[in-house]
Enzyme design. Structure first.
Site, PDB file in Angstrom:
ATOM      1  N   HIS A  45       0.826  -1.143  -0.006  1.00 15.00           N
ATOM      2  CA  HIS A  45       0.123  -0.141  -0.001  1.00 15.00           C
ATOM      3  C   HIS A  45       0.829   1.173   0.004  1.00 15.00           C
ATOM      4  CE1 HIS A  45      -3.812   2.079   1.268  1.00 15.00           C
ATOM      5  NE2 HIS A  45      -3.158   2.567   1.929  1.00 15.00           N
ATOM      6  N   ASP A  47       0.643   5.154   0.248  1.00  9.98           N
ATOM      7  CA  ASP A  47      -0.157   6.519   0.668  1.00  9.98           C
ATOM      8  C   ASP A  47       0.477   7.913   0.041  1.00  9.98           C
ATOM      9  OD1 ASP A  47      -2.268   5.459   2.753  1.00  9.98           O
ATOM     10  OD2 ASP A  47      -0.606   4.889   3.697  1.00  9.98           O
ATOM     11  N   HIS A  76      -2.972   4.575  -3.007  1.00 10.88           N
ATOM     12  CA  HIS A  76      -4.097   5.350  -2.177  1.00 10.88           C
ATOM     13  C   HIS A  76      -4.037   6.910  -2.432  1.00 10.88           C
ATOM     14  CE1 HIS A  76      -6.150   6.323   2.127  1.00 10.88           C
ATOM     15  NE2 HIS A  76      -6.845   6.616   1.079  1.00 10.88           N
ATOM     16  N   GLY A 160      -4.161  11.904   6.905  1.00 10.30           N
ATOM     17  CA  GLY A 160      -3.226  12.956   7.398  1.00 10.30           C
ATOM     18  C   GLY A 160      -1.850  12.415   7.579  1.00 10.30           C
ATOM     19  N   GLY A 162       0.528   8.637   9.361  1.00  8.86           N
ATOM     20  CA  GLY A 162       0.221   7.135   9.869  1.00  8.86           C
ATOM     21  C   GLY A 162       0.397   7.180  11.195  1.00  8.86           C
ATOM     22  N   GLY A 163      -0.116   5.952  11.806  1.00  5.76           N
ATOM     23  CA  GLY A 163       0.116   5.987  13.248  1.00  5.76           C
ATOM     24  C   GLY A 163      -1.056   6.297  14.091  1.00  5.76           C
ATOM     25  N   ASP A 193      -8.663   1.113   6.285  1.00  2.50           N
ATOM     26  CA  ASP A 193      -7.516   1.754   6.272  1.00  2.50           C
ATOM     27  C   ASP A 193      -7.320   2.503   7.696  1.00  2.50           C
ATOM     28  OD1 ASP A 193      -4.966   2.629   5.630  1.00  2.50           O
ATOM     29  OD2 ASP A 193      -5.610   3.725   3.865  1.00  2.50           O
ATOM     30  N   GLY A 195      -5.163   2.945  11.461  1.00  4.44           N
ATOM     31  CA  GLY A 195      -4.939   2.572  12.978  1.00  4.44           C
ATOM     32  C   GLY A 195      -5.094   0.993  13.063  1.00  4.44           C
ATOM     33  N   GLY A 215      -0.395   0.026   8.060  1.00  5.13           N
ATOM     34  CA  GLY A 215       0.848   0.693   7.519  1.00  5.13           C
ATOM     35  C   GLY A 215       2.183   0.758   8.654  1.00  5.13           C
ATOM     36  N   SER A 216       1.989   1.680   9.641  1.00  4.65           N
ATOM     37  CA  SER A 216       3.002   2.064  10.493  1.00  4.65           C
ATOM     38  C   SER A 216       3.207   0.555  11.517  1.00  4.65           C
ATOM     39  CB  SER A 216       2.814   3.063  11.323  1.00  4.65           C
ATOM     40  OG  SER A 216       1.437   3.079  11.612  1.00  4.65           O
TER      41      SER A 216
HETATM   42  C1  DX5 Z   1      -4.339   8.240   6.486  1.00  6.04           C
HETATM   43  C2  DX5 Z   1      -3.339   7.160   6.764  1.00  6.04           C
HETATM   44  C3  DX5 Z   1      -3.459   5.781   6.068  1.00  6.04           C
HETATM   45  C4  DX5 Z   1      -2.627   4.793   6.168  1.00  6.04           C
HETATM   46  C5  DX5 Z   1      -2.717   4.287   7.468  1.00  6.04           C
HETATM   47  O1  DX5 Z   1      -3.954   9.339   7.035  1.00  6.04           O
HETATM   48  O2  DX5 Z   1      -2.020   7.634   6.262  1.00  6.04           O
HETATM   49  O3  DX5 Z   1      -4.007   6.080   4.694  1.00  6.04           O
HETATM   50  O4  DX5 Z   1      -2.427   3.769   4.901  1.00  6.04           O
HETATM   51  O5  DX5 Z   1      -1.697   3.928   8.124  1.00  6.04           O
HETATM   52  P1  DX5 Z   1      -1.517   3.389   9.620  1.00  6.04           P
HETATM   53  O6  DX5 Z   1      -1.566   2.028   9.406  1.00  6.04           O
HETATM   54  O7  DX5 Z   1      -0.202   3.966  10.151  1.00  6.04           O
HETATM   55  O8  DX5 Z   1      -2.604   3.856  10.371  1.00  6.04           O
HETATM   56 ZN    ZN Z   2      -3.892   4.498   3.040  1.00  5.27          ZN
END
Ligand code: DX5
Ligand code: ZN
Length: 243
Positions: A45, A47, A76, A160, A162-163, A193, A195, A215-216
């Protein structure tokens, strides 16, 4: 022999885990991608944030192109007015391309335009057109778009960075999206997607989604391979217990 499309690949392995790459060590991109492949992950994925729709700026088409991998590329787009920009992401090798109606004056037109494009990795593979919805966007927005999309991506955080923390009301939104998909009679992929961590991925998988972005939670810290394997294991267990 018929080659399965990206849509078929995702459906037949549902639920799949799509791992966000931006918190990986980007100077070691090749080995980070190999790590995901080795762990059994099938989708990566990316971003894309433009500093307008999203406060942060991340990467663009050259980065997508630089991902030399057998993984499906899940792009994305959290960018304003993607109408004249999607072609570059497709040319760079996106397999899944998700846009946000909140950022488009002509969301239907962008989807129509994507329908005419070929997957640059393999024209037989097809593109998966996703529509992503922020936590504050009513799901009714989807109804006029259902004939022009293959995937619905429910964001569990606001675009915004990740995390961030998974917003609890997402659960109800996933259930509602499942009902919309069932009523449409179409085989639409349902994705979530934001958190999603080691602690909640099993609960999210049990909600009946087809694609889970994390993600993170995979690349933060030192144990990315163990994290990826753990996430896949949790999803397998959760689905086993649902069946
Ligand atoms: C949106 C996030 C998501 C990302 C999730 O701000 O950046 O699009 O894919 O990242 P995590 O898994 O770190 O929340
Ligand atoms: Zn994403």
């Amino acid at each position: 022999m018929t080659i399965p499309t990206a849509c078929h690949l995702l459906r037949e392995s549902s639920p799949v885990v799509s791992v966000g790459i931006l918190t990986a060590d980007l100077l070691s991109l090749g080995s980070e991608l190999s790590l995901l492949e080795r762990s059994g992950v099938k989708v990566v994925h990316v971003d894309v944030m433009d500093g307008c729709f999203c406060p942060m700026m991340t990467v663009g088409p050259p980065f997508i192109k630089a991902l030399k991998t057998s993984l499906l590329k899940d792009v994305h787009l959290m960018i304003d007015e993607p109408l004249n920009k999607v072609a570059d992401y497709v040319a760079a090798g996106a397999d899944i391309i998700t846009i946000h109606p909140e950022a488009c004056s002509h969301v239907h037109r962008v989807l129509q335009q994507l329908r005419m494009m070929k997957n640059a990795n393999d024209p037989e593979r097809g593109l998966v057109r996703g529509v992503g919805l922020n936590p504050g966007t009513p799901l009714e927005v989807l109804e006029p778009l259902l004939d022009e999309l293959e995937m619905i991506l429910i964001l569990a955080v606001n675009p915004g960075w990740g995390g961030q923390k998974f917003i609890p009301s997402t659960k109800g939104r996933i259930e509602k999206a499942r009902r919309i998909i069932a009523a449409s009679g179409r085989e639409i992929i349902l994705a979530v997607d934001g958190g999603i961590t080691r602690d909640n991925i099993a609960d999210v998988a049990a909600l009946g989604v087809d694609l889970i972005v994390t993600g993170s939670a995979v690349f933060d810290g030192k144990a990315a391979e163990a994290n990826a394997r753990f996430m896949l294991g949790e999803v397998r267990k959760a689905v086993g217990s649902r069946q």
